[in-house]
Design a protein around this motif. Sequence first.
Motif, PDB file in Angstrom:
ATOM      1  N   ALA A   1      18.696  -0.056  -0.342  1.00 38.00           N
ATOM      2  CA  ALA A   1      17.984  -0.660  -1.421  1.00 38.00           C
ATOM      3  C   ALA A   1      17.419   0.552  -2.150  1.00 38.00           C
ATOM      4  O   ALA A   1      16.538   1.403  -1.610  1.00 38.00           O
ATOM      5  CB  ALA A   1      16.884  -1.450  -0.823  1.00 38.00           C
ATOM      6  N   HIS A   2      17.734   0.555  -3.463  1.00 35.84           N
ATOM      7  CA  HIS A   2      17.296   1.730  -4.164  1.00 35.84           C
ATOM      8  C   HIS A   2      16.039   0.889  -4.997  1.00 35.84           C
ATOM      9  O   HIS A   2      16.216  -0.134  -5.900  1.00 35.84           O
ATOM     10  CB  HIS A   2      18.172   2.152  -5.375  1.00 35.84           C
ATOM     11  N   ALA A   3      14.759   1.181  -4.915  1.00 34.37           N
ATOM     12  CA  ALA A   3      13.644   0.475  -5.544  1.00 34.37           C
ATOM     13  C   ALA A   3      12.865   1.547  -6.461  1.00 34.37           C
ATOM     14  O   ALA A   3      12.543   2.472  -5.980  1.00 34.37           O
ATOM     15  CB  ALA A   3      12.741  -0.034  -4.407  1.00 34.37           C
ATOM     16  N   LYS A   4      12.500   0.796  -7.548  1.00 31.40           N
ATOM     17  CA  LYS A   4      11.716   1.513  -8.466  1.00 31.40           C
ATOM     18  C   LYS A   4      10.643   0.474  -9.071  1.00 31.40           C
ATOM     19  O   LYS A   4      11.045  -0.326  -9.761  1.00 31.40           O
ATOM     20  CB  LYS A   4      12.500   2.062  -9.747  1.00 31.40           C
ATOM     21  N   ILE A   5       9.596   0.822  -8.644  1.00 28.99           N
ATOM     22  CA  ILE A   5       8.339  -0.368  -8.842  1.00 28.99           C
ATOM     23  C   ILE A   5       7.251   0.364  -9.643  1.00 28.99           C
ATOM     24  O   ILE A   5       6.372   1.337  -9.059  1.00 28.99           O
ATOM     25  CB  ILE A   5       7.708  -0.717  -7.243  1.00 28.99           C
ATOM     26  N   SER A   6       7.316   0.094 -11.052  1.00 26.67           N
ATOM     27  CA  SER A   6       6.464   0.862 -11.869  1.00 26.67           C
ATOM     28  C   SER A   6       5.384  -0.168 -12.276  1.00 26.67           C
ATOM     29  O   SER A   6       4.390   0.464 -12.890  1.00 26.67           O
ATOM     30  CB  SER A   6       7.071   1.263 -13.004  1.00 26.67           C
ATOM     31  N   SER A   7       5.103  -1.344 -11.732  1.00 28.04           N
ATOM     32  CA  SER A   7       4.384  -2.246 -12.239  1.00 28.04           C
ATOM     33  C   SER A   7       3.179  -1.884 -11.244  1.00 28.04           C
ATOM     34  O   SER A   7       1.879  -2.603 -11.635  1.00 28.04           O
ATOM     35  CB  SER A   7       4.653  -3.714 -12.282  1.00 28.04           C
ATOM     36  N   LEU A   8       3.156  -1.232 -10.082  1.00 24.34           N
ATOM     37  CA  LEU A   8       1.900  -1.103  -9.450  1.00 24.34           C
ATOM     38  C   LEU A   8       1.448   0.375  -9.415  1.00 24.34           C
ATOM     39  O   LEU A   8       2.057   1.405  -9.848  1.00 24.34           O
ATOM     40  CB  LEU A   8       2.309  -1.303  -7.846  1.00 24.34           C
ATOM     41  N   ALA A   9       0.365   0.654  -8.958  1.00 20.97           N
ATOM     42  CA  ALA A   9      -0.373   1.734  -8.855  1.00 20.97           C
ATOM     43  C   ALA A   9       0.204   2.837  -8.100  1.00 20.97           C
ATOM     44  O   ALA A   9       0.618   2.439  -6.999  1.00 20.97           O
ATOM     45  CB  ALA A   9      -1.930   1.884  -9.010  1.00 20.97           C
ATOM     46  N   PRO A  10       0.473   4.180  -8.165  1.00 15.63           N
ATOM     47  CA  PRO A  10       0.955   5.016  -7.577  1.00 15.63           C
ATOM     48  C   PRO A  10       0.312   4.828  -6.119  1.00 15.63           C
ATOM     49  O   PRO A  10      -0.879   5.048  -6.046  1.00 15.63           O
ATOM     50  CB  PRO A  10       1.097   6.343  -8.057  1.00 15.63           C
ATOM     51  N   VAL A  11       1.003   4.940  -4.880  1.00 15.78           N
ATOM     52  CA  VAL A  11       0.283   5.332  -3.406  1.00 15.78           C
ATOM     53  C   VAL A  11       0.628   6.678  -3.181  1.00 15.78           C
ATOM     54  O   VAL A  11       1.615   7.088  -3.174  1.00 15.78           O
ATOM     55  CB  VAL A  11       1.194   4.238  -2.728  1.00 15.78           C
TER      56      VAL A  11
ATOM     57  N   GLY B   1       4.458  10.788  -7.314  1.00 18.41           N
ATOM     58  CA  GLY B   1       5.292  12.060  -7.293  1.00 18.41           C
ATOM     59  C   GLY B   1       6.634  11.645  -7.382  1.00 18.41           C
ATOM     60  O   GLY B   1       7.218  12.455  -7.564  1.00 18.41           O
ATOM     61  N   TYR B   2       6.864  10.300  -7.112  1.00 14.35           N
ATOM     62  CA  TYR B   2       8.655  10.044  -6.933  1.00 14.35           C
ATOM     63  C   TYR B   2       8.826   8.790  -7.887  1.00 14.35           C
ATOM     64  O   TYR B   2       7.937   7.941  -7.619  1.00 14.35           O
ATOM     65  CB  TYR B   2       8.999   9.675  -5.510  1.00 14.35           C
TER      66      TYR B   2
END
Length: 264
Positions: A52-62, A116-117
């Motif tokens: 699974a390749h996941a790009k989650i931009s709707s959340l604040a970076p962890v 960072g990613y």
Amino acid sequence: MVISTFNKAKTIVKSLDSATGQSIIPVFSNTLVGNYPGQIVSVNAFVKNLKAHAKISSLAPVKLPNFQLEDSETDKLYKTLDIEWGSARKQLNLYISDNQTDWYQVGAISLLNPSGYPYRIYNLMDLITDNLAIELGENGRIGVQIQDVGYGALQTGDLVTIHGSYVQEIATDSNATIQSTIDFEKLVEVESTVILGANPLRKYLAITNNGNNSIYLNLGDSATLGKGLYLTPAGSFDLDKPYFGSISAISTSDISSVSGVECS
């Protein structure tokens, strides 16, 4: 019994976005497609790669866990788990099935926005097996679901791509005994006519021209005058070699007819 095995390598790819919702989405189904010689004995699938390749931009970076020099390995593990499962996140659930109606959850991963990613890649194979492949029998399926765990489902800009590959193994018995016979009679006109459709289980076929006009047979969808198998009135043709496609015919003049038997 003469067993033949056919292998097909295929690609798995499915994208999940803000329109996906929280339904379980099938990403793989072990269904038979195409014609194979003889009687089907088994249809197995071996999933060799599933990620699974996941790009989650709707959340604040962890951010990464803050390890201290005095932290034990257990402390580090708990800090990592707290970041992974206690942060703002989406959840991807993984399911398997052995039929067309039921799903059984076998694992879940936390979808984060890593600092960072721009994306993360998850190995979904680890949720199901420690072996080199996931073996699924006939009607076996794999599905995924985006679950809202308090931070919403996928939003605009979020994208999860499930990708991988599998090998489908089809075993057939090309020397199986005849299980059924079908008698048929068809009119043959001056334009090409399909007199028998494709049959992947066909073991024997006999055709007789019982009309008053000569005809041409074609092992395919379209017969042509002067080409193919020529049958005079009362002429016959039998097929005991593997051919599973359609059969067509055309009359040289006026309407003729054929009759015969097809064995499976």
